[in-house]
Design a protein around this motif. Structure first.
Motif, PDB file in Angstrom:
ATOM      1  N   ILE A 281       0.828  -1.215   0.000  1.00 52.89           N
ATOM      2  CA  ILE A 281       0.000   0.000   0.000  1.00 52.89           C
ATOM      3  C   ILE A 281       0.861   1.265   0.000  1.00 52.89           C
ATOM      4  O   ILE A 281       0.325   2.366  -0.036  1.00 52.89           O
ATOM      5  CB  ILE A 281      -1.001   0.031   1.171  1.00 52.89           C
ATOM      6  N   LEU A 282       2.184   1.096   0.057  1.00 48.51           N
ATOM      7  CA  LEU A 282       3.075   2.242   0.150  1.00 48.51           C
ATOM      8  C   LEU A 282       3.978   2.344  -1.072  1.00 48.51           C
ATOM      9  O   LEU A 282       4.297   1.357  -1.733  1.00 48.51           O
ATOM     10  CB  LEU A 282       3.969   2.127   1.387  1.00 48.51           C
ATOM     11  N   ALA A 283       4.383   3.581  -1.357  1.00 49.44           N
ATOM     12  CA  ALA A 283       5.403   3.838  -2.362  1.00 49.44           C
ATOM     13  C   ALA A 283       6.473   4.720  -1.704  1.00 49.44           C
ATOM     14  O   ALA A 283       6.180   5.513  -0.820  1.00 49.44           O
ATOM     15  CB  ALA A 283       4.824   4.532  -3.580  1.00 49.44           C
ATOM     16  N   ARG A 284       7.706   4.553  -2.142  1.00 48.79           N
ATOM     17  CA  ARG A 284       8.796   5.342  -1.581  1.00 48.79           C
ATOM     18  C   ARG A 284       8.984   6.608  -2.392  1.00 48.79           C
ATOM     19  O   ARG A 284       9.140   6.564  -3.626  1.00 48.79           O
ATOM     20  CB  ARG A 284      10.079   4.504  -1.615  1.00 48.79           C
ATOM     21  N   ARG A 285       8.931   7.747  -1.719  1.00 49.10           N
ATOM     22  CA  ARG A 285       9.142   9.010  -2.408  1.00 49.10           C
ATOM     23  C   ARG A 285      10.605   9.136  -2.839  1.00 49.10           C
ATOM     24  O   ARG A 285      11.513   8.856  -2.042  1.00 49.10           O
ATOM     25  CB  ARG A 285       8.780  10.167  -1.486  1.00 49.10           C
TER      26      ARG A 285
END
Length: 395
Positions: free
Chosen positions: A389-393
């Protein structure tokens, strides 16, 4: 917290606020987290402000904790039925309305006269577990009583040099109904903290935050005179006992032998330390860098979390603190593998501004934001929340 099978819709708290607006009322406390922080800072005197808001050295780690959480971005999913949500969880035998506990924070009477007693009342009303600090302004027994019968509570142990004093603290916690022991490992010495040093401010030296020691029979038996007759001698004995720089992993075996309660080791950041904790037979680890108050330049706690989770797999419960400032932050930590999170500074801001009511407002706001963020991300429960559910900026 509801006792039945129906989860509490925490997000509905926003409608309470809007309905009050129809009567011309607006919130007593700032709603935005940064505004709440500024208001609390303005309310506290210089010594307390430095203690609450300060960190080690240049405070680089303290800032990095917050910034590293911001680098993880939630990727919402659409067109999923999120009409009801359930954020309840159980850690060990402790049932929680959400994966949130209150971090152990010492000397809370410098923030509000009622200190930990006010926090315990607010947490008890909502069913949120409070982790009471060894270095509290009130005894662990009084904190337990303030929380009320049945309120979930854990005890944080600052590991003293005297093994008998350790045993006494653990035994008292068991007798008072605490449900787990959280052993802090990252404070064998106090760090270099410029804000406190600039004001030469250490409340312990004025007998503030040492109530558990002054009330302890083992501690008192080691004194030539009772603390009431010679308070400075008692403070001196406290200073000699508080930190234990000679502690090693072998000492964990003795602590394990003292209690059947779950034991959590706080301050674990390296995967090898997590594996060692598992080998020592403890029940959980708490990924934490003490909110940036111990090692300046240390890795952000959230960046250490995935490695610890991978190292222990399903063998240990993994908890997280350091840098949590919102419900969205809680969701990110859960997504990266934490079973539950601990929140520290934000509830102190509420305590500073409005005592127990302020703590309760902060907790209701945090839980509402968690509930709404979960729903708006396309999820109804914690078991569907993972790293995907996450993406790395990219910086």
């Amino acid at each position: 917290m509801s006792d039945d099978a129906t989860p509490v819709p925490f997000g509905n708290y926003q409608y309470e606020i809007y309905l009050q607006g129809l009567a011309g009322q607006t919130p007593d406390l700032p709603v935005a987290w940064d505004a709440l922080e500024r208001a609390a800072a303005a309310k506290l005197d210089e010594g307390a402000r430095g203690y609450v808001f300060g960190g080690a050295g240049s405070e680089d780690t303290q800032r990095e904790n917050v910034e590293a959480l911001a680098r993880w971005r939630i990727v919402p999913r659409m067109l999923r039925d999120v009409s009801t949500r359930d954020v309840r969880t159980t850690v060990f035998a402790t049932t929680m309305p959400a994966p949130v506990l209150l971090s152990p924070v010492g000397v809370q009477s410098i923030i509000h006269p009622e200190g930990e007693l006010a926090v315990a009342r607010a947490a008890g009303e909502l069913g949120v577990p409070m982790v009471a600090s060894t270095a509290s302004s009130h005894t662990l027994e009084d904190i337990a009583q303030a929380g009320g019968a049945g309120a979930p509570r854990w005890f944080q142990l600052y590991w003293p040099k005297d093994d008998d004093l350790t045993a006494s603290f653990v035994g008292r916690a068991e007798a008072a109904g605490y449900e787990a022991i959280v052993v802090t490992l990252d404070t064998p010495l106090l760090a270099w903290r410029p804000r406190d040093l600039q004001g030469a401010y250490l409340p312990f030296l004025k007998s503030v935050g040492i109530a558990n020691y002054l009330a302890d029979p083992v501690f008192r038996a080691a004194l030539a005179k009772p603390p009431e007759e010679d308070p400075q001698a008692a403070v001196g004995h406290f200073v000699g006992q508080f930190s234990n720089p000679a502690a090693t992993w072998d000492g964990i075996d003795r602590i394990r032998s003292l209690t059947r309660l779950p034991i959590v080791l706080k301050g674990i950041n390296h995967p090898d330390d997590a594996r060692e904790a598992r080998a020592r037979g403890v029940d959980g680890v708490l990924v934490s860098n003490h909110g940036g108050r111990q090692v300046d330049g240390a890795q952000a706690a959230i960046d250490a979390l995935p490695g610890v989770v991978e190292a222990v797999g399903d063998d240990l419960t993994v908890l997280f603190d350091s840098g949590i400032r919102s419900g969205a932050d809680v969701l990110k930590a859960i997504a990266l593998g934490a079973d539950a999170t601990l929140v520290g500074r934000p509830y102190l801001w509420g305590l500073a501004l409005a005592g127990a009511d302020g703590v309760k407002t902060v907790l209701r706001s945090l839980l509402a934001e968690l509930d709404l963020t979960l729903a708006l991300s396309g999820h109804r429960a914690l078991d569907t929340v993972g790293p995907e559910i996450l993406a790395r900026r990219s910086d």
